[in-house]
Design a protein around this motif. Structure first.
Motif, short mmCIF file in Angstrom:
data_model
loop_
_atom_site.label_atom_id
_atom_site.label_comp_id
_atom_site.label_asym_id
_atom_site.label_seq_id
_atom_site.Cartn_x
_atom_site.Cartn_y
_atom_site.Cartn_z
N VAL A 73 -10.74 0.32 -9.71
CA VAL A 73 -9.76 -0.56 -10.37
C VAL A 73 -9.21 0.19 -11.57
O VAL A 73 -9.96 0.82 -12.33
CB VAL A 73 -10.43 -1.88 -10.83
CG1 VAL A 73 -9.40 -2.83 -11.43
CG2 VAL A 73 -11.17 -2.56 -9.68
N ALA A 74 -7.88 0.13 -11.75
CA ALA A 74 -7.26 0.80 -12.89
C ALA A 74 -7.71 0.10 -14.17
O ALA A 74 -7.40 -1.07 -14.40
CB ALA A 74 -5.74 0.74 -12.76
N ALA A 75 -8.47 0.81 -14.99
CA ALA A 75 -9.10 0.18 -16.15
C ALA A 75 -8.08 -0.41 -17.12
O ALA A 75 -8.34 -1.43 -17.77
CB ALA A 75 -10.02 1.16 -16.87
N TRP B 65 -7.87 0.60 -5.38
CA TRP B 65 -7.94 1.46 -4.20
C TRP B 65 -9.38 1.51 -3.74
O TRP B 65 -10.30 1.23 -4.48
CB TRP B 65 -7.40 2.86 -4.52
CG TRP B 65 -8.03 3.45 -5.73
CD1 TRP B 65 -9.13 4.27 -5.77
CD2 TRP B 65 -7.65 3.21 -7.09
NE1 TRP B 65 -9.44 4.54 -7.08
CE2 TRP B 65 -8.55 3.91 -7.90
CE3 TRP B 65 -6.62 2.47 -7.70
CZ2 TRP B 65 -8.48 3.89 -9.29
CZ3 TRP B 65 -6.55 2.45 -9.09
CH2 TRP B 65 -7.46 3.17 -9.86
N GLN B 66 -9.52 1.86 -2.48
CA GLN B 66 -10.84 1.99 -1.86
C GLN B 66 -11.27 3.44 -1.95
O GLN B 66 -10.46 4.33 -1.72
CB GLN B 66 -10.72 1.55 -0.40
CG GLN B 66 -11.93 1.83 0.47
CD GLN B 66 -12.93 0.69 0.44
OE1 GLN B 66 -12.56 -0.47 0.61
NE2 GLN B 66 -14.18 1.02 0.22
N GLN C 130 0.82 -1.21 0.00
CA GLN C 130 0.00 0.00 0.00
C GLN C 130 0.86 1.25 0.00
O GLN C 130 1.91 1.29 0.62
CB GLN C 130 -0.91 0.04 1.24
CG GLN C 130 -2.11 -0.88 1.17
CD GLN C 130 -1.76 -2.32 1.44
OE1 GLN C 130 -0.93 -2.60 2.29
NE2 GLN C 130 -2.36 -3.25 0.72
N TYR C 131 0.35 2.25 -0.70
CA TYR C 131 0.93 3.58 -0.64
C TYR C 131 -0.21 4.56 -0.42
O TYR C 131 -1.19 4.57 -1.17
CB TYR C 131 1.65 3.92 -1.95
CG TYR C 131 2.10 5.37 -1.99
CD1 TYR C 131 3.15 5.80 -1.19
CD2 TYR C 131 1.46 6.30 -2.80
CE1 TYR C 131 3.55 7.13 -1.19
CE2 TYR C 131 1.86 7.63 -2.81
CZ TYR C 131 2.90 8.04 -2.00
OH TYR C 131 3.29 9.35 -1.99
N PHE D 260 -3.43 3.40 -2.24
CA PHE D 260 -3.37 2.62 -3.47
C PHE D 260 -2.71 1.27 -3.21
O PHE D 260 -1.73 1.19 -2.46
CB PHE D 260 -2.60 3.39 -4.55
CG PHE D 260 -3.34 4.61 -4.99
CD1 PHE D 260 -4.27 4.55 -6.03
CD2 PHE D 260 -3.17 5.82 -4.33
CE1 PHE D 260 -4.99 5.67 -6.40
CE2 PHE D 260 -3.89 6.95 -4.69
CZ PHE D 260 -4.80 6.88 -5.74
N ASN D 261 -3.25 0.24 -3.81
CA ASN D 261 -2.72 -1.11 -3.67
C ASN D 261 -1.95 -1.47 -4.93
O ASN D 261 -2.52 -1.46 -6.03
CB ASN D 261 -3.86 -2.10 -3.45
CG ASN D 261 -4.53 -1.87 -2.12
OD1 ASN D 261 -4.14 -2.45 -1.12
ND2 ASN D 261 -5.52 -1.00 -2.10
#
Ligand SMILES: [Zn+2]
Ligand SMILES: [Zn+2]
Length: 141
Positions: free
Chosen positions: A99-101, A84-85, A58-59, A72-73
Motif C-alpha cells: 500500500v502506498a504509505a 499492488w500485489q 490496473q496498470y 498497480f491498482n
C-alpha cells in the motif's frame, strides 16, 4: 490498530489492520515516475488484513530494475496509485499487499524498515539513522 489508505478523491479505500511489515522506501526511477514524487514508500500487509472499498483500474508495468512485472491498482477517477500485489513467492513481501504509505496521510505512520535503489536517490534525501540501505534491491539472504 486499523489505518485507512485512500486515493486523492476518496473513492478507493483500503482499511489495513495491524502493523505493516516491511515498510520499504524505494528510490528507483520507476517509482519516481509512478508516484510523481522523488521516492515511494510501500507498507506491506497480509491480504486478509486488508478490506478493499471502491473501484480500481490496473496498470501492469514491465519488469523494472528488480526484474519483476508488477500490476498497480489505481483510482479510475483521480488516478492515484494505491496498492499492488507482491510478485514475489518468497521473502518478507511474499503473498502480501503493498500500500502506498502516502495514501494514509498519517504523519505518525511507521518509518521505513529498509531503503532500496539508493543509486537513484536524490542527494538530499536520507533514510532515518540505522535504516538498512541498499544501492539496488535487497540482496538475497
Ligand atoms: Zn480517487
Ligand atoms: Zn521502486
Amino acid at each position: 490498530m486499523t489505518r485507512v489508505a485512500q486515493c486523492h478523491c476518496g473513492q478507493l479505500q483500503l482499511s489495513c489492520e495491524g502493523e505493516p511489515y516491511p515498510v520499504v522506501a524505494c528510490h528507483c526511477q520507476l517509482c519516481q515516475r509512478r508516484t510523481g514524487s522523488l521516492f515511494h514508500i510501500a507498507a506491506w500487509y497480509e491480504k486478509h488484513r486488508v478490506v478493499f472499498e471502491g473501484r480500481a483500474s490496473q496498470y501492469t508495468r514491465d519488469s523494472g530494475d528488480a526484474g519483476l512485472e508488477m500490476t498497480f491498482n489505481f483510482c479510475p477517477q483521480c488516478g492515484t496509485s494505491v496498492w499492488w500485489q507482491s510478485p514475489r513467492s518468497e521473502g518478507p513481501t511474499a503473498g502480501k499487499i503493498g500500500v502506498a504509505a502516502g495514501c494514509f496521510a498519517d504523519c505518525d505512520f511507521p518509518p521505513p524498515t529498509v531503503s532500496i535503489y539508493e543509486k537513484h536517490k536524490h542527494s538530499w534525501i536520507d533514510a532515518p539513522e540505522g535504516t538498512p540501505c541498499f544501492k539496488a534491491g535487497i540482496p538475497p539472504a
